[in-house]
Motif scaffolding. Structure first.
Motif, PDB file in Angstrom:
ATOM      1  N   THR A   1       0.846  -1.191   0.000  1.00  0.00           N
ATOM      2  CA  THR A   1       0.000   0.000   0.000  1.00  0.00           C
ATOM      3  C   THR A   1       0.878   1.236   0.000  1.00  0.00           C
ATOM      4  OG1 THR A   1      -1.715  -1.182   1.240  1.00  0.00           O
ATOM      5  CG2 THR A   1      -1.869   1.219   1.164  1.00  0.00           C
ATOM      6  N   LEU A   2       0.693   2.091  -0.990  1.00  0.00           N
ATOM      7  CA  LEU A   2       1.492   3.303  -1.123  1.00  0.00           C
ATOM      8  C   LEU A   2       0.639   4.535  -0.834  1.00  0.00           C
ATOM      9  CD1 LEU A   2       3.298   2.609  -4.541  1.00  0.00           C
ATOM     10  CD2 LEU A   2       4.129   2.079  -2.254  1.00  0.00           C
ATOM     11  N   PRO A   3       1.237   5.586  -0.272  1.00  0.00           N
ATOM     12  CA  PRO A   3       0.533   6.869  -0.185  1.00  0.00           C
ATOM     13  C   PRO A   3       0.137   7.338  -1.576  1.00  0.00           C
ATOM     14  CG  PRO A   3       2.499   6.889   1.186  1.00  0.00           C
ATOM     15  CD  PRO A   3       2.565   5.634   0.365  1.00  0.00           C
ATOM     16  N   LYS A   4      -0.846   8.204  -1.656  1.00  0.00           N
ATOM     17  CA  LYS A   4      -1.471   8.561  -2.931  1.00  0.00           C
ATOM     18  C   LYS A   4      -0.475   9.043  -3.980  1.00  0.00           C
ATOM     19  CE  LYS A   4      -5.533  10.939  -4.689  1.00  0.00           C
ATOM     20  NZ  LYS A   4      -6.328   9.722  -4.883  1.00  0.00           N
ATOM     21  N   LYS A   5       0.395   9.978  -3.648  1.00  0.00           N
ATOM     22  CA  LYS A   5       1.297  10.534  -4.651  1.00  0.00           C
ATOM     23  C   LYS A   5       2.340   9.507  -5.093  1.00  0.00           C
ATOM     24  CE  LYS A   5       0.067  14.473  -6.142  1.00  0.00           C
ATOM     25  NZ  LYS A   5      -1.327  14.017  -6.157  1.00  0.00           N
ATOM     26  N   GLU A   6       2.797   8.664  -4.197  1.00  0.00           N
ATOM     27  CA  GLU A   6       3.728   7.605  -4.585  1.00  0.00           C
ATOM     28  C   GLU A   6       3.045   6.644  -5.549  1.00  0.00           C
ATOM     29  OE1 GLU A   6       5.568   5.717  -1.200  1.00  0.00           O
ATOM     30  OE2 GLU A   6       5.758   7.628  -0.159  1.00  0.00           O
ATOM     31  N   PHE A   7       1.792   6.311  -5.257  1.00  0.00           N
ATOM     32  CA  PHE A   7       1.051   5.416  -6.142  1.00  0.00           C
ATOM     33  C   PHE A   7       0.841   6.053  -7.510  1.00  0.00           C
ATOM     34  CE2 PHE A   7      -2.745   3.840  -8.138  1.00  0.00           C
ATOM     35  CZ  PHE A   7      -2.597   2.471  -8.045  1.00  0.00           C
ATOM     36  N   GLU A   8       0.448   7.315  -7.533  1.00  0.00           N
ATOM     37  CA  GLU A   8       0.205   7.992  -8.807  1.00  0.00           C
ATOM     38  C   GLU A   8       1.483   8.086  -9.643  1.00  0.00           C
ATOM     39  OE1 GLU A   8      -1.529  11.698  -7.697  1.00  0.00           O
ATOM     40  OE2 GLU A   8      -3.538  10.856  -7.439  1.00  0.00           O
ATOM     41  N   LEU A   9       2.610   8.318  -8.972  1.00  0.00           N
ATOM     42  CA  LEU A   9       3.888   8.392  -9.677  1.00  0.00           C
ATOM     43  C   LEU A   9       4.237   7.037 -10.291  1.00  0.00           C
ATOM     44  CD1 LEU A   9       6.436   9.986 -10.419  1.00  0.00           C
ATOM     45  CD2 LEU A   9       7.364   9.404  -8.160  1.00  0.00           C
ATOM     46  N   LEU A  10       4.105   5.977  -9.514  1.00  0.00           N
ATOM     47  CA  LEU A  10       4.399   4.641 -10.015  1.00  0.00           C
ATOM     48  C   LEU A  10       3.476   4.265 -11.164  1.00  0.00           C
ATOM     49  CD1 LEU A  10       5.732   1.832  -9.903  1.00  0.00           C
ATOM     50  CD2 LEU A  10       4.075   1.228  -8.118  1.00  0.00           C
ATOM     51  N   SER A  11       2.185   4.485 -11.009  1.00  0.00           N
ATOM     52  CA  SER A  11       1.243   4.074 -12.052  1.00  0.00           C
ATOM     53  C   SER A  11       1.425   4.900 -13.319  1.00  0.00           C
ATOM     54  CB  SER A  11      -0.204   4.177 -11.543  1.00  0.00           C
ATOM     55  OG  SER A  11      -0.533   5.493 -11.186  1.00  0.00           O
ATOM     56  N   PHE A  12       1.815   6.164 -13.189  1.00  0.00           N
ATOM     57  CA  PHE A  12       2.068   6.988 -14.372  1.00  0.00           C
ATOM     58  C   PHE A  12       3.260   6.446 -15.153  1.00  0.00           C
ATOM     59  CE2 PHE A  12       4.255  10.508 -16.493  1.00  0.00           C
ATOM     60  CZ  PHE A  12       3.235  10.961 -17.323  1.00  0.00           C
TER      61      PHE A  12
ATOM     62  N   LEU B   1       7.280  14.844 -14.917  1.00  0.00           N
ATOM     63  CA  LEU B   1       6.627  14.101 -13.846  1.00  0.00           C
ATOM     64  C   LEU B   1       5.879  15.039 -12.906  1.00  0.00           C
ATOM     65  CD1 LEU B   1       9.402  11.462 -13.100  1.00  0.00           C
ATOM     66  CD2 LEU B   1       7.200  11.055 -14.215  1.00  0.00           C
ATOM     67  N   LEU B   2       6.480  16.173 -12.591  1.00  0.00           N
ATOM     68  CA  LEU B   2       5.802  17.153 -11.750  1.00  0.00           C
ATOM     69  C   LEU B   2       4.498  17.619 -12.395  1.00  0.00           C
ATOM     70  CD1 LEU B   2       8.789  19.340 -10.490  1.00  0.00           C
ATOM     71  CD2 LEU B   2       7.347  17.847  -9.099  1.00  0.00           C
ATOM     72  N   ASN B   3       4.561  17.921 -13.682  1.00  0.00           N
ATOM     73  CA  ASN B   3       3.372  18.422 -14.377  1.00  0.00           C
ATOM     74  C   ASN B   3       2.277  17.376 -14.485  1.00  0.00           C
ATOM     75  OD1 ASN B   3       4.475  20.962 -14.783  1.00  0.00           O
ATOM     76  ND2 ASN B   3       5.291  20.458 -16.804  1.00  0.00           N
ATOM     77  N   ASN B   4       2.673  16.114 -14.736  1.00  0.00           N
ATOM     78  CA  ASN B   4       1.679  15.068 -14.952  1.00  0.00           C
ATOM     79  C   ASN B   4       1.139  14.459 -13.667  1.00  0.00           C
ATOM     80  OD1 ASN B   4       1.325  14.295 -17.993  1.00  0.00           O
ATOM     81  ND2 ASN B   4       3.501  14.755 -17.752  1.00  0.00           N
ATOM     82  N   VAL B   5       1.941  14.398 -12.639  1.00  0.00           N
ATOM     83  CA  VAL B   5       1.510  13.780 -11.379  1.00  0.00           C
ATOM     84  C   VAL B   5       1.002  14.812 -10.384  1.00  0.00           C
ATOM     85  CG1 VAL B   5       2.218  12.343  -9.424  1.00  0.00           C
ATOM     86  CG2 VAL B   5       3.076  11.839 -11.727  1.00  0.00           C
TER      87      VAL B   5
END
Length: 229
Positions: free
Chosen positions: A159-170, A184-188
């Protein structure tokens, strides 16, 4: 513009004038608002109020915002809650500490209500966009489930915190494509959110600690990619 969903926001600050200002403006926009004046109280209120977003000062009595954020992120129910820090301290070390604790955004005082509302609207837009994306990604021994914000490595659930998860899935959505920190900053995080490039490095490090070092590769002088080589 009224938010499309009845988002609940917890405002945490020991300055009653700031709390009153934010509560007035947020309520006018249709948000449901609760408040607390220190980090310890914020944890108690959050457990009952179940906020979607927490706006939290850094420097507070009893318990500061960074300590409170760390404790909240350790609770499964708040791993995906947006945490936005409010602070008069603009030094980079304070910003890095905030993101290391699990923050999603960082806003310096004095707070401009219109700018803040714009950022909140950006968060809600990205929530809607995420719901339209492919729900499950299976790659390199990982199963990334966007519906539960969970990552499975074999039989193990991570289980990852939200931003870590969004970064990985992106990154995993376009394997072997190299992204710069700025991309990455712009997209996540989004164009409406001001964060420093160092934020990406902090989150990449934390993702690697949890899923392993091999999946995300550093391309020296360029950025990062999800590696399937």
């Amino acid at each position: 513009m009224q938010p499309s969903t009845n988002y609940k926001i917890l405002v945490v600050d020991d300055d009653s004038d700031i709390v009153e200002l934010l509560q007035y403006n947020l309520t006018r926009e249709g948000y449901e608002v609760a408040q607390a004046d220190n980090g310890k109280k914020a944890i108690t209120v959050a457990q009952h109020f179940k906020p979607d977003i927490i706006l939290m000062d850094v420097m507070m009595p009893v318990m500061d915002g960074i300590a409170a954020c760390r404790q909240l992120r350790e609770m499964n129910e708040f791993r995906n809650t947006h945490v936005i820090f409010l602070t008069a301290r603009a030094e980079e070390f304070s910003e890095v500490a905030a993101f290391d604790a699990g923050a999603d955004d960082f806003i310096t005082k004095p707070i401009k209500p219109r700018a803040l509302l714009s950022r909140l609207a950006a968060f809600t837009r990205r929530e809607a966009q995420n719901e339209e994306q492919e729900q499950v990604i299976e790659i390199s021994g990982l199963r990334i489930d966007r519906t539960s914000f969970a990552v499975y490595k074999g039989e193990d659930k991570i289980t990852l915190p939200k931003k870590e998860f969004e970064l990985l899935s992106f990154l995993a959505a376009t394997p072997n494509k190299v992204y710069t920190r700025e991309e990455l900053l712009n997209n996540v995080w989004g164009n409406d959110v001001y964060v420093i490039a160092r934020t990406v490095d902090v989150h990449i490090r934390k993702v690697r600690e949890k899923i392993g070092e091999d999946n995300i590769k550093t391309i020296k002088g360029v950025g990062y990619k999800f590696n399937t080589d």
